[in-house]
Design a protein around this motif. Structure first.
Motif, mmCIF file in Angstrom:
data_model
loop_
_atom_site.group_PDB
_atom_site.id
_atom_site.type_symbol
_atom_site.label_atom_id
_atom_site.label_comp_id
_atom_site.label_asym_id
_atom_site.label_seq_id
_atom_site.Cartn_x
_atom_site.Cartn_y
_atom_site.Cartn_z
ATOM 1 N N LEU A 47 0.847 -1.186 0.000
ATOM 2 C CA LEU A 47 0.000 0.000 0.000
ATOM 3 C C LEU A 47 0.879 1.230 0.000
ATOM 4 C CD1 LEU A 47 -2.675 1.622 0.584
ATOM 5 C CD2 LEU A 47 -2.212 1.190 3.001
ATOM 6 N N ALA A 93 -4.964 5.780 -2.158
ATOM 7 C CA ALA A 93 -4.358 4.548 -1.651
ATOM 8 C C ALA A 93 -4.165 3.627 -2.848
ATOM 9 C CB ALA A 93 -5.265 3.893 -0.615
ATOM 10 N N LEU A 106 -2.942 0.136 -4.151
ATOM 11 C CA LEU A 106 -2.668 -1.219 -3.694
ATOM 12 C C LEU A 106 -2.028 -2.011 -4.813
ATOM 13 C CD1 LEU A 106 -6.068 -1.987 -1.916
ATOM 14 C CD2 LEU A 106 -3.941 -1.224 -0.872
ATOM 15 N N LEU A 138 -4.895 -8.753 -2.211
ATOM 16 C CA LEU A 138 -5.604 -8.220 -1.058
ATOM 17 C C LEU A 138 -6.363 -9.374 -0.413
ATOM 18 C CD1 LEU A 138 -6.313 -5.759 0.631
ATOM 19 C CD2 LEU A 138 -8.182 -5.292 -0.962
ATOM 20 N N THR A 177 -4.961 -7.631 4.703
ATOM 21 C CA THR A 177 -6.084 -6.725 4.907
ATOM 22 C C THR A 177 -6.018 -5.952 6.223
ATOM 23 O OG1 THR A 177 -7.481 -8.044 3.454
ATOM 24 C CG2 THR A 177 -8.603 -6.589 4.979
ATOM 25 N N VAL A 183 -3.744 -2.930 5.758
ATOM 26 C CA VAL A 183 -4.356 -1.933 4.877
ATOM 27 C C VAL A 183 -5.464 -1.195 5.628
ATOM 28 C CG1 VAL A 183 -5.700 -1.612 2.759
ATOM 29 C CG2 VAL A 183 -3.752 -3.194 2.777
#
Length: 121
Positions: A11, A22, A24, A28, A33, A36
């Motif tokens: 991130l 943001a 990524l 994910l 997670t 993040v």
């Protein structure tokens, strides 16, 4: 998570105009997670109102933990009077968002640049 297991997602956070972006990349999933979620939560607390763009252009997988992240962030931002826009969905990620109805719940744009233009006055 054990220290020897690296996150499967990375991130980077940035600001363009009034928009928090943001970006990524990777997967994910359940492992990445929480990191993040924590970093985004801290970033949106500082914005008034939060205008967040989550760019998924470099994400290759989004599992149920990732989808839960989006629902949580969406709710938090709405309470604060802000807006969340998801960009760059493609391939399997786009399929997952479409099948689960997330594309109807969230604002989705093809590119981060389109979202930036829309959210910045």
């Amino acid at each position: 998570m054990p220290l020897d297991q690296p996150y499967t997602v990375s991130l980077s956070l940035g600001l363009q105009g009034k928009c928090l972006i943001a970006r990524l990349s990777g997967e994910l999933d359940f492992n990445g997670t929480p990191m993040v979620r924590d970093r985004i939560a801290r970033a949106i607390e500082a914005a008034d109102p939060p205008l967040l763009i989550i760019d998924m252009a470099d994400v290759t997988l989004c599992d149920s933990a990732g989808l839960s992240l989006f629902v949580s962030v969406h709710r938090s931002i709405k309470v604060l009077g802000g807006r969340l826009v998801v960009t760059g969905l493609q391939g399997r990620c786009l399929d997952v968002f479409t099948i689960t109805g997330m594309t109807k719940l969230l604002d989705v744009r093809p590119t981060a640049e389109m979202a930036i233009d829309e959210l910045n006055p």
